[in-house]
Design a protein around this motif. Sequence first.
Motif, PDB file in Angstrom:
ATOM      1  N   LYS A  39    -152.389  15.444  65.824  1.00 12.96           N
ATOM      2  CA  LYS A  39    -151.880  16.255  64.715  1.00 12.96           C
ATOM      3  C   LYS A  39    -150.602  15.641  64.120  1.00 12.96           C
ATOM      4  N   ALA A  40    -149.831  14.959  64.962  1.00  9.53           N
ATOM      5  CA  ALA A  40    -148.581  14.330  64.513  1.00  9.53           C
ATOM      6  C   ALA A  40    -148.793  12.895  64.023  1.00  9.53           C
ATOM      7  N   GLY A  41    -150.026  12.397  64.123  1.00  9.16           N
ATOM      8  CA  GLY A  41    -150.316  11.051  63.638  1.00  9.16           C
ATOM      9  C   GLY A  41    -149.848   9.946  64.565  1.00  9.16           C
ATOM     10  N   GLU A  67    -140.969  10.402  64.391  1.00 11.53           N
ATOM     11  CA  GLU A  67    -141.944  10.951  65.333  1.00 11.53           C
ATOM     12  C   GLU A  67    -141.544  12.371  65.746  1.00 11.53           C
ATOM     13  N   MET A  68    -140.245  12.574  65.958  1.00  9.31           N
ATOM     14  CA  MET A  68    -139.771  13.906  66.343  1.00  9.31           C
ATOM     15  C   MET A  68    -140.113  14.924  65.258  1.00  9.31           C
ATOM     16  N   PHE A  69    -139.858  14.561  63.990  1.00 10.78           N
ATOM     17  CA  PHE A  69    -140.171  15.480  62.895  1.00 10.78           C
ATOM     18  C   PHE A  69    -141.662  15.765  62.822  1.00 10.78           C
ATOM     19  N   CYS A 120    -142.595  18.055  65.778  1.00 14.70           N
ATOM     20  CA  CYS A 120    -142.120  19.423  65.524  1.00 14.70           C
ATOM     21  C   CYS A 120    -143.042  20.117  64.531  1.00 14.70           C
ATOM     22  N   ASN A 121    -143.417  19.403  63.483  1.00 12.25           N
ATOM     23  CA  ASN A 121    -144.325  19.963  62.484  1.00 12.25           C
ATOM     24  C   ASN A 121    -145.666  20.325  63.125  1.00 12.25           C
ATOM     25  N   GLU A 125    -145.240  23.395  65.076  1.00  6.39           N
ATOM     26  CA  GLU A 125    -144.705  24.484  64.269  1.00  6.39           C
ATOM     27  C   GLU A 125    -143.379  25.029  64.811  1.00  6.39           C
ATOM     28  N   ILE A 126    -142.491  24.090  65.145  1.00  8.22           N
ATOM     29  CA  ILE A 126    -141.129  24.439  65.540  1.00  8.22           C
ATOM     30  C   ILE A 126    -140.173  23.545  64.749  1.00  8.22           C
ATOM     31  N   THR A 127    -138.920  23.932  64.707  1.00 10.15           N
ATOM     32  CA  THR A 127    -137.933  23.112  64.006  1.00 10.15           C
ATOM     33  C   THR A 127    -137.297  22.135  64.988  1.00 10.15           C
ATOM     34  N   PRO A 128    -136.711  21.059  64.479  1.00  9.53           N
ATOM     35  CA  PRO A 128    -135.987  20.144  65.366  1.00  9.53           C
ATOM     36  C   PRO A 128    -134.865  20.851  66.131  1.00  9.53           C
TER      37      PRO A 128
END
Length: 70
Positions: free
Chosen positions: A25-27, A47-49, A52-53, A56-59
């Motif tokens: 899902k994060a590629g 990668e962190m962003f 998180c996406n 479905e949470i924020t950094p």
Amino acid sequence: MTDIRVNLRNVIKDKGYRQAFIAKKAGMSPCKLSQVVNLERKLEANEMFALCNAMEITPVELSEYKSNGS
């Protein structure tokens, strides 16, 4: 301060996600995510962003995450 990679591992575990699903899902490859959560590889900002996406949470939520087990 806890390593953000440890928080990442705990979020995945506590929320019942499968690493391979989140990685896709994060590629990123499941192998690369495994290396990150096992502290064998650094986590790059992009990668962190993406992770998180995918979860479905924020950094900020990731950086401040407290595991159910701790």
